[in-house]
Design a protein around this motif. Structure first.
Motif, PDB file in Angstrom:
ATOM      1  N   TRP A 128       2.944   9.243   8.538  1.00  0.00           N
ATOM      2  CA  TRP A 128       3.169   9.403   7.098  1.00  0.00           C
ATOM      3  C   TRP A 128       2.035  10.211   6.473  1.00  0.00           C
ATOM      4  N   ARG A 129       0.810   9.873   6.831  1.00  0.00           N
ATOM      5  CA  ARG A 129      -0.345  10.573   6.262  1.00  0.00           C
ATOM      6  C   ARG A 129      -0.395  12.024   6.736  1.00  0.00           C
ATOM      7  N   ARG A 130      -0.134  12.246   8.003  1.00  0.00           N
ATOM      8  CA  ARG A 130      -0.187  13.610   8.528  1.00  0.00           C
ATOM      9  C   ARG A 130       0.910  14.479   7.924  1.00  0.00           C
ATOM     10  N   ALA A 131       2.035  13.865   7.575  1.00  0.00           N
ATOM     11  CA  ALA A 131       3.133  14.625   6.975  1.00  0.00           C
ATOM     12  C   ALA A 131       2.820  15.043   5.545  1.00  0.00           C
ATOM     13  N   GLY A 132       1.846  14.378   4.919  1.00  0.00           N
ATOM     14  CA  GLY A 132       1.471  14.709   3.553  1.00  0.00           C
ATOM     15  C   GLY A 132       2.544  14.388   2.534  1.00  0.00           C
ATOM     16  N   THR A 133       3.388  13.407   2.852  1.00  0.00           N
ATOM     17  CA  THR A 133       4.483  13.057   1.953  1.00  0.00           C
ATOM     18  C   THR A 133       3.943  12.382   0.701  1.00  0.00           C
ATOM     19  N   GLU A 134       4.408  12.823  -0.447  1.00  0.00           N
ATOM     20  CA  GLU A 134       3.996  12.193  -1.699  1.00  0.00           C
ATOM     21  C   GLU A 134       4.868  10.975  -1.981  1.00  0.00           C
ATOM     22  N   GLY A 135       4.304  10.024  -2.731  1.00  0.00           N
ATOM     23  CA  GLY A 135       5.055   8.823  -3.079  1.00  0.00           C
ATOM     24  C   GLY A 135       4.678   7.660  -2.177  1.00  0.00           C
ATOM     25  N   ARG A 136       5.623   6.723  -2.012  1.00  0.00           N
ATOM     26  CA  ARG A 136       5.340   5.501  -1.282  1.00  0.00           C
ATOM     27  C   ARG A 136       6.376   5.270  -0.188  1.00  0.00           C
ATOM     28  N   LEU A 137       5.911   4.631   0.864  1.00  0.00           N
ATOM     29  CA  LEU A 137       6.746   4.237   1.993  1.00  0.00           C
ATOM     30  C   LEU A 137       6.804   2.715   2.037  1.00  0.00           C
ATOM     31  N   SER A 138       7.969   2.162   2.283  1.00  0.00           N
ATOM     32  CA  SER A 138       8.138   0.716   2.420  1.00  0.00           C
ATOM     33  C   SER A 138       8.373   0.366   3.884  1.00  0.00           C
ATOM     34  N   TYR A 139       7.630  -0.633   4.375  1.00  0.00           N
ATOM     35  CA  TYR A 139       7.731  -1.035   5.781  1.00  0.00           C
ATOM     36  C   TYR A 139       7.898  -2.548   5.823  1.00  0.00           C
ATOM     37  N   THR A 140       9.075  -3.003   6.231  1.00  0.00           N
ATOM     38  CA  THR A 140       9.368  -4.436   6.295  1.00  0.00           C
ATOM     39  C   THR A 140       9.650  -4.819   7.731  1.00  0.00           C
ATOM     40  N   SER A 141       8.992  -5.877   8.206  1.00  0.00           N
ATOM     41  CA  SER A 141       9.181  -6.327   9.574  1.00  0.00           C
ATOM     42  C   SER A 141       9.554  -7.805   9.585  1.00  0.00           C
ATOM     43  N   PHE A 142      10.464  -8.157  10.489  1.00  0.00           N
ATOM     44  CA  PHE A 142      10.914  -9.530  10.649  1.00  0.00           C
ATOM     45  C   PHE A 142      10.320 -10.076  11.950  1.00  0.00           C
ATOM     46  N   GLU A 143       9.524 -11.133  11.832  1.00  0.00           N
ATOM     47  CA  GLU A 143       8.753 -11.638  12.974  1.00  0.00           C
ATOM     48  C   GLU A 143       8.811 -13.171  13.009  1.00  0.00           C
ATOM     49  N   LEU A 176      -5.240  -3.558   8.198  1.00  0.00           N
ATOM     50  CA  LEU A 176      -4.232  -4.474   8.730  1.00  0.00           C
ATOM     51  C   LEU A 176      -4.892  -5.732   9.271  1.00  0.00           C
ATOM     52  N   LEU A 177      -5.925  -5.565  10.071  1.00  0.00           N
ATOM     53  CA  LEU A 177      -6.583  -6.717  10.676  1.00  0.00           C
ATOM     54  C   LEU A 177      -7.226  -7.615   9.621  1.00  0.00           C
ATOM     55  N   THR A 178      -7.792  -7.019   8.580  1.00  0.00           N
ATOM     56  CA  THR A 178      -8.396  -7.805   7.508  1.00  0.00           C
ATOM     57  C   THR A 178      -7.342  -8.625   6.781  1.00  0.00           C
ATOM     58  N   ALA A 179      -6.235  -7.982   6.424  1.00  0.00           N
ATOM     59  CA  ALA A 179      -5.159  -8.697   5.733  1.00  0.00           C
ATOM     60  C   ALA A 179      -4.581  -9.795   6.617  1.00  0.00           C
ATOM     61  N   TRP A 180      -4.386  -9.489   7.893  1.00  0.00           N
ATOM     62  CA  TRP A 180      -3.778 -10.449   8.820  1.00  0.00           C
ATOM     63  C   TRP A 180      -4.672 -11.670   8.990  1.00  0.00           C
ATOM     64  N   ALA A 181      -5.971 -11.436   9.153  1.00  0.00           N
ATOM     65  CA  ALA A 181      -6.902 -12.551   9.318  1.00  0.00           C
ATOM     66  C   ALA A 181      -6.973 -13.420   8.072  1.00  0.00           C
ATOM     67  N   ASP A 182      -6.724 -12.817   6.901  1.00  0.00           N
ATOM     68  CA  ASP A 182      -6.711 -13.562   5.642  1.00  0.00           C
ATOM     69  C   ASP A 182      -5.394 -14.286   5.399  1.00  0.00           C
ATOM     70  N   GLY A 183      -4.466 -14.144   6.322  1.00  0.00           N
ATOM     71  CA  GLY A 183      -3.183 -14.809   6.180  1.00  0.00           C
ATOM     72  C   GLY A 183      -2.185 -14.075   5.306  1.00  0.00           C
ATOM     73  N   LYS A 184      -2.498 -12.838   4.934  1.00  0.00           N
ATOM     74  CA  LYS A 184      -1.587 -12.076   4.076  1.00  0.00           C
ATOM     75  C   LYS A 184      -0.454 -11.485   4.921  1.00  0.00           C
ATOM     76  N   ARG A 185       0.744 -11.593   4.423  1.00  0.00           N
ATOM     77  CA  ARG A 185       1.901 -11.011   5.096  1.00  0.00           C
ATOM     78  C   ARG A 185       2.595  -9.969   4.219  1.00  0.00           C
ATOM     79  N   ARG A 186       2.094  -9.790   3.007  1.00  0.00           N
ATOM     80  CA  ARG A 186       2.523  -8.704   2.117  1.00  0.00           C
ATOM     81  C   ARG A 186       1.259  -8.030   1.598  1.00  0.00           C
ATOM     82  N   PHE A 187       1.142  -6.733   1.847  1.00  0.00           N
ATOM     83  CA  PHE A 187      -0.070  -6.012   1.470  1.00  0.00           C
ATOM     84  C   PHE A 187       0.235  -4.527   1.509  1.00  0.00           C
ATOM     85  N   ALA A 188      -0.671  -3.739   1.000  1.00  0.00           N
ATOM     86  CA  ALA A 188      -0.528  -2.285   1.014  1.00  0.00           C
ATOM     87  C   ALA A 188      -1.674  -1.676   1.807  1.00  0.00           C
ATOM     88  N   ILE A 189      -1.355  -0.645   2.572  1.00  0.00           N
ATOM     89  CA  ILE A 189      -2.365   0.183   3.230  1.00  0.00           C
ATOM     90  C   ILE A 189      -2.157   1.592   2.688  1.00  0.00           C
TER      91      ILE A 189
END
Length: 228
Positions: free
Chosen positions: A75-90, A116-129
């Motif tokens: 996503w970053r290398r493509a230089g796309t403007e705006g936002r990307l949504s990524y939802t995972s079921f685990e 990602l690792l910081t959010a995961w260790a904090d127990g967050k399952r919804r966050f932005a990078i």
């Protein structure tokens, strides 16, 4: 296997490959998991060429977060403007320490992995990078996906082997994947198992068997039939 009252424990094969104790299956290719992710899930869904503001990716099986990080870089290398949504079921979130150890195998991902690792260790399952909004929905996808209120432009179907984790590849769940796909939505997966391809076809996808990564001869990808 029942998906109730289970917790994931990670074993380590040859000192470096994470293997699920519940399904006795590795989380990624011991040859080059990042290259596999790029071949199967990104190339298989025509990414990053389809990226645009508001593009939505959904995934069955978050695992180590490797697919997310590969997507973030693309996503970053493509230089796309705006936002990307990524939802995972685990169903079985990986312990933070194991995720850290697993991702250490990919030094080029380290900068992207840290938030990602910081959010995961904090127990967050919804966050932005950066401009990528991440939601990891914990629980049995057969229960959680039907209640999801969105539709994905691209699906990463990345559960453990269909032979060992058939619950995540059932015809009913593939029908939910189709129901939660946008018009022209796509899927890609490393497996070419016949019952998986038939389930996706029954759900309304045009399914193609194509070259797999590494030693795997075939994988599957497809697009939702616009006539459905």
């Amino acid at each position: 296997m029942s998906l109730k009252n289970q917790s994931e424990q990670v074993n380590w094969r040859d000192g470096g490959t994470p293997v699920s104790s519940l399904f006795d299956d590795p989380y990624f290719s011991p040859t080059d998991g990042l290259a596999e992710t790029r071949h199967v899930f990104l190339d298989g869904n025509g990414l990053p060429g389809r990226f645009g503001d508001g593009f939505r990716i959904a995934e069955l099986g978050f695992g180590t977060g490797l697919n997310l990080l590969a997507t973030l870089i693309a996503w970053r290398r493509a230089g796309t403007e705006g936002r990307l949504s990524y939802t995972s079921f685990e169903a079985f979130p990986m312990p933070a320490a194991d995720m850290d150890r697993a991702l250490a195998a990919f030094p080029e991902l380290r900068a992207e992995a840290e938030p990602l690792l910081t959010a995961w260790a904090d127990g967050k399952r919804r966050f932005a990078i950066g401009s990528v909004d991440v939601a990891v929905i914990v629980g049995d996808a057969r229960v959680t996906l039907p209640d999801w209120s969105h539709r994905a432009d691209a699906w990463f179907l990345d559960g453990f082997s269909p032979a060992k984790n058939p619950e995540l590849w059932s015809e009913d769940l593939m029908a939910e994947v189709a129901r939660h796909s946008a018009p022209g939505g796509t899927f890609a997966t490393y497996t070419a198992a016949g019952f998986v391809r038939r389930g996706l076809q029954t759900a309304g996808f045009q399914v193609e068997r194509t070259k797999g990564y590494g030693h795997k001869r075939h994988m599957s990808r497809g697009v939702l039939d616009g006539a459905r």
